[in-house]
Motif scaffolding. Structure first.
Motif, mmCIF file in Angstrom:
data_model
loop_
_atom_site.group_PDB
_atom_site.id
_atom_site.type_symbol
_atom_site.label_atom_id
_atom_site.label_comp_id
_atom_site.label_asym_id
_atom_site.label_seq_id
_atom_site.Cartn_x
_atom_site.Cartn_y
_atom_site.Cartn_z
ATOM 1 N N VAL A 176 1.046 -3.953 56.164
ATOM 2 C CA VAL A 176 1.009 -3.697 57.598
ATOM 3 C C VAL A 176 1.246 -2.447 58.094
ATOM 4 C CG1 VAL A 176 1.724 -4.613 59.804
ATOM 5 C CG2 VAL A 176 1.379 -6.190 57.782
ATOM 6 N N GLY A 177 0.560 -1.799 59.012
ATOM 7 C CA GLY A 177 0.923 -0.272 59.516
ATOM 8 C C GLY A 177 0.737 -0.514 60.917
ATOM 9 N N VAL A 178 1.621 0.361 61.675
ATOM 10 C CA VAL A 178 1.777 0.193 63.143
ATOM 11 C C VAL A 178 1.080 1.349 63.691
ATOM 12 C CG1 VAL A 178 3.652 0.287 64.657
ATOM 13 C CG2 VAL A 178 4.082 -0.918 62.781
ATOM 14 N N ASP A 179 0.300 0.940 64.786
ATOM 15 C CA ASP A 179 -0.582 1.833 65.646
ATOM 16 C C ASP A 179 0.585 3.146 66.009
ATOM 17 O OD1 ASP A 179 -2.385 2.727 67.456
ATOM 18 O OD2 ASP A 179 -2.607 0.760 68.604
ATOM 19 N N ALA A 180 -0.025 4.349 65.813
ATOM 20 C CA ALA A 180 -1.108 4.970 65.277
ATOM 21 C C ALA A 180 -0.779 5.580 63.970
ATOM 22 C CB ALA A 180 -1.916 5.883 66.285
ATOM 23 N N ARG A 181 0.299 6.574 63.886
ATOM 24 C CA ARG A 181 0.397 7.091 62.655
ATOM 25 C C ARG A 181 0.602 6.233 61.532
ATOM 26 N NH1 ARG A 181 2.464 10.449 66.567
ATOM 27 N NH2 ARG A 181 4.417 9.389 66.338
ATOM 28 N N GLY A 182 1.290 5.083 61.892
ATOM 29 C CA GLY A 182 1.389 4.116 60.503
ATOM 30 C C GLY A 182 0.196 3.789 59.957
ATOM 31 N N PHE A 183 -1.083 3.589 60.603
ATOM 32 C CA PHE A 183 -2.140 3.181 59.958
ATOM 33 C C PHE A 183 -2.522 4.056 58.964
ATOM 34 C CE2 PHE A 183 -4.116 1.592 64.386
ATOM 35 C CZ PHE A 183 -3.262 0.596 64.388
ATOM 36 N N ILE A 184 -2.180 5.446 59.063
ATOM 37 C CA ILE A 184 -2.819 6.466 58.105
ATOM 38 C C ILE A 184 -2.293 6.170 56.798
ATOM 39 C CG2 ILE A 184 -2.852 8.964 57.567
ATOM 40 C CD1 ILE A 184 -2.620 9.358 60.751
ATOM 41 N N PHE A 185 -0.785 5.919 56.809
ATOM 42 C CA PHE A 185 0.029 5.815 55.447
ATOM 43 C C PHE A 185 -0.072 4.265 55.119
ATOM 44 C CE2 PHE A 185 2.167 9.193 57.830
ATOM 45 C CZ PHE A 185 2.244 10.278 56.796
ATOM 46 N N ALA A 186 -0.130 3.512 55.809
ATOM 47 C CA ALA A 186 -0.423 1.953 55.308
ATOM 48 C C ALA A 186 -1.731 1.896 54.807
ATOM 49 C CB ALA A 186 -0.031 1.096 56.643
ATOM 50 N N ALA A 187 -2.846 2.499 55.433
ATOM 51 C CA ALA A 187 -4.172 1.965 54.921
ATOM 52 C C ALA A 187 -4.152 2.702 53.572
ATOM 53 C CB ALA A 187 -5.116 2.518 55.760
ATOM 54 N N ALA A 188 -3.695 3.830 53.396
ATOM 55 C CA ALA A 188 -3.803 4.865 52.201
ATOM 56 C C ALA A 188 -2.846 3.967 51.078
ATOM 57 C CB ALA A 188 -3.348 6.268 52.131
ATOM 58 N N ALA A 189 -1.721 3.185 51.456
ATOM 59 C CA ALA A 189 -1.118 2.740 50.634
ATOM 60 C C ALA A 189 -1.507 1.412 50.021
ATOM 61 C CB ALA A 189 0.424 2.352 51.206
ATOM 62 N N ALA A 190 -2.266 0.848 50.921
ATOM 63 C CA ALA A 190 -2.977 -0.644 50.613
ATOM 64 C C ALA A 190 -4.121 -0.443 49.655
ATOM 65 C CB ALA A 190 -3.433 -1.196 52.027
#
Ligand code: AMP
Length: 176
Positions: free
Chosen positions: A58-72
């Motif tokens: 799960v990534g948090v809006d907005a910079r969290g998306f970048i790391f969480a998506a790549a980690a996923a």
């Protein structure tokens, strides 16, 4: 060889008084712009896990998306966004939390995570912990099995981790 956490830390740019006086803003865009550093950030964020260990990140809006998506992608897990209120199109659960001035509300789709799914929360930075607590409350509403909350940066002096209860907290770069 994987880039060290010290080298990653040296790439974080400190911007004084942004977005308002007194805030030392930690700018992670130099890490994103360099593929070796970005790869190292994902390596360190996902280090305790192998593909198959985690169902959902799960990534948090907005910079969290970048790391969480790549980690996923790295862990062959699904990616689920926690977004600011009013952005998700389907049925949502919402959680509000206080900011220094006013409040913020975050949301997750009601069908985003199956009960018991092994879930990792990733965000770029842990400050007061308000955002992370709200996101974790959303995960608890969906009865996710929360493995841990992982942050690229932790501002230790704000003691945000004390708000996160029993959830294990891990950070790669910390400022004391
Ligand atoms: P908090 O809810 O106080 O833990 O704040 C965490 C969120 O606010 C994170 O998603 C960060 O992106 C952002 N944030 C808070 N403080 C900073 C800071 N000093 N530098 C960069 N981002 C920050």
């Amino acid at each position: 060889m994987v880039t060290s956490t010290e080298t990653l830390a040296a790439a974080v740019r400190n911007i004084p008084d942004f977005p308002k006086p007194g805030i030392q803003f930690k700018d992670i865009t130099p890490i994103l712009a360099n593929p070796k550093l970005f790869e190292a950030a994902i390596h360190h964020l996902t280090a305790p896990y192998q593909p198959g260990d985690v169902d959902v990140i799960v990534g948090v809006d907005a910079r969290g998306f970048i790391f969480a998506a790549a980690a996923a992608l790295h862990l062959k897990a699904g990616f689920v966004p926690v977004r600011k209120k009013g952005k998700l199109p389907f049925d949502t659960h919402e959680e509000s939390y206080d900011l220094e001035y006013g409040s913020n509300t975050v949301a997750i789709h009601t069908d985003a995570i199956h009960k018991g799914s092994r879930t990792l929360l990733i965000d770029d930075l842990l400050a007061t912990g308000g955002t992370a607590v709200a996101a974790l409350n959303l995960l608890n509403k969906l009865e996710a099995n929360i493995l841990e909350a992982a942050f690229l940066i932790e501002l230790e002096f704000l003691n945000g981790r004390s708000l996160l209860g029993n959830v294990p907290v891990r950070s790669i770069i910390s400022y004391s």
